[in-house]
Design a protein around this motif. Structure first.
Motif, PDB file in Angstrom:
ATOM      1  N   HIS A 126       1.031  -0.052   3.534  1.00  0.00           N
ATOM      2  CA  HIS A 126       0.513   1.456   2.960  1.00  0.00           C
ATOM      3  C   HIS A 126       1.649   2.106   2.312  1.00  0.00           C
ATOM      4  O   HIS A 126       2.917   1.973   2.304  1.00  0.00           O
ATOM      5  CB  HIS A 126       0.413   2.349   4.525  1.00  0.00           C
ATOM      6  CG  HIS A 126      -0.940   1.838   5.192  1.00  0.00           C
ATOM      7  ND1 HIS A 126      -2.054   2.775   5.119  1.00  0.00           N
ATOM      8  CD2 HIS A 126      -1.444   0.731   5.756  1.00  0.00           C
ATOM      9  CE1 HIS A 126      -2.979   2.222   5.791  1.00  0.00           C
ATOM     10  NE2 HIS A 126      -2.426   0.712   6.102  1.00  0.00           N
ATOM     11  N   ALA A 127       1.337   3.262   1.628  1.00  0.00           N
ATOM     12  CA  ALA A 127       2.161   4.231   1.057  1.00  0.00           C
ATOM     13  C   ALA A 127       1.571   5.342   1.318  1.00  0.00           C
ATOM     14  O   ALA A 127       0.407   5.485   0.977  1.00  0.00           O
ATOM     15  CB  ALA A 127       2.621   4.019  -0.490  1.00  0.00           C
ATOM     16  N   ASP A 128       2.335   6.676   1.306  1.00  0.00           N
ATOM     17  CA  ASP A 128       1.851   7.986   1.677  1.00  0.00           C
ATOM     18  C   ASP A 128       2.898   8.959   1.090  1.00  0.00           C
ATOM     19  O   ASP A 128       4.092   8.993   0.972  1.00  0.00           O
ATOM     20  CB  ASP A 128       1.829   7.920   3.167  1.00  0.00           C
ATOM     21  CG  ASP A 128       1.150   9.294   3.597  1.00  0.00           C
ATOM     22  OD1 ASP A 128       0.548  10.074   2.914  1.00  0.00           O
ATOM     23  OD2 ASP A 128       1.087   9.708   4.838  1.00  0.00           O
ATOM     24  N   ALA A 129       2.134   9.938   0.048  1.00  0.00           N
ATOM     25  CA  ALA A 129       2.932  11.039  -0.386  1.00  0.00           C
ATOM     26  C   ALA A 129       2.141  12.150  -0.641  1.00  0.00           C
ATOM     27  O   ALA A 129       0.756  12.201  -0.862  1.00  0.00           O
ATOM     28  CB  ALA A 129       3.571  10.553  -1.833  1.00  0.00           C
ATOM     29  N   ALA A 130       2.967  13.334  -1.077  1.00  0.00           N
ATOM     30  CA  ALA A 130       2.121  14.488  -1.164  1.00  0.00           C
ATOM     31  C   ALA A 130       2.920  15.276  -2.352  1.00  0.00           C
ATOM     32  O   ALA A 130       4.169  15.628  -2.166  1.00  0.00           O
ATOM     33  CB  ALA A 130       2.012  15.231   0.167  1.00  0.00           C
TER      34      ALA A 130
END
Length: 275
Positions: A126-130
């Motif tokens: 996974h990767a997660d960014a905002a």
């Protein structure tokens, strides 16, 4: 997206090969967020942004991390104005002067045949960014709110090193925010998280120092760092949809996030924008 109660407390250490898949996922998220930033304009709906995101993620050989998580119906969280996180994309039309935070996650699946249909529980990395984006011309105080939140995130990222206490990362985020001439609400009910073979894992990454937090960062770990600030107080409430988190006092909010990996070759921000 930040933790919604699905980690079992285990700190996962990644191999170099697993980090390569996470870096690939990070590129997918980074490119998708760049596409979404350029698509934000008055008149577009948050649902249209969601469609752009899902198409972008799947076209790059990945699967959306958010879609179907719990019962979440979108591939992005689209949180507008006083919405802090977990805004559900849909019919809402963006207007000039709005502030939208867009949170996006992607999985590089172990089984590539799942790219077309896979959802949050697809096995993989996974990767997660905002990012927070102004819609058209926005008020200077909103631009500054977003800037300070982004810089607070980078202050936390800059503190990430082998052998450093996780609490030092939290302290850096908090310290940068408190050093500003204006006082901001530092959201305490939500924060960052470990990430890897699941989107949310231990440890919880607080955006303020926590007494008794003794975890030390080590090679093999990956964490998502995600400060959320408001122009008012830090109290939150959840809307009737059971997802959207808003500021209790109605003040506008900003949210920035990156996935940070402690690889054998050093600290890598897997979701950093490409040059």
């Amino acid at each position: 997206m930040h933790a919604h109660g699905d980690d079992d407390g285990t700190i996962e250490l990644k191999t170099p090969e697993q980090f390569e898949a996470m870096k690939q996922a990070g590129k997918v998220v980074s490119r998708t967020l760049a596409l979404l930033r350029s698509a934000v304009r008055p008149g577009i709906t948050t649902g249209e942004l969601d469609r752009i995101a899902e198409e972008s993620i799947r076209s790059q050989g990945a699967v959306p991390s958010f879609l179907g998580y719990g019962d979440f119906p979108g591939s992005i969280c689209a949180s507008v104005n006083d919405e802090i996180v977990h805004g559900i994309p849909g019919a809402r039309v963006l207007r000039e002067g709005d502030l939208i935070s867009i949170d996006c996650g992607a999985i590089i699946p172990d089984d590539v045949t799942l790219v077309a249909t896979g959802r949050w529980n697809t096995r993989g990395w996974h990767a997660d960014a905002a990012v927070t984006v102004g819609v058209g011309e926005i008020a200077p105080e909103l631009a500054e709110l977003s800037r300070v939140t982004e810089q607070a995130m980078w202050a936390g990222i800059d503190a990430v090193k082998e052998g450093v206490a996780l609490n030092d990362v939290s302290t850096a985020i908090d310290g940068f925010t408190r050093s500003q001439p204006r006082r901001y609400g530092i959201i305490r009910d939500y924060g960052g998280h470990g990430i890897g073979s699941s989107m949310h894992m231990a440890p919880m990454v607080y955006n303020y120092p926590v007494r008794g937090e003794r975890l030390v960062l080590t090679t093999g770990m990956a964490i998502a760092i995600e400060p959320m600030l408001t122009l008012g107080k830090n109290k939150t409430r959840v809307l009737a949809d059971d997802w959207t988190v808003v500021s209790k006092d109605g003040s506008y909010a900003a949210h920035w996030e990156h996935t940070v990996a402690l690889t054998p070759d050093g600290v890598v921000v897997t979701t950093a924008p490409e040059e």
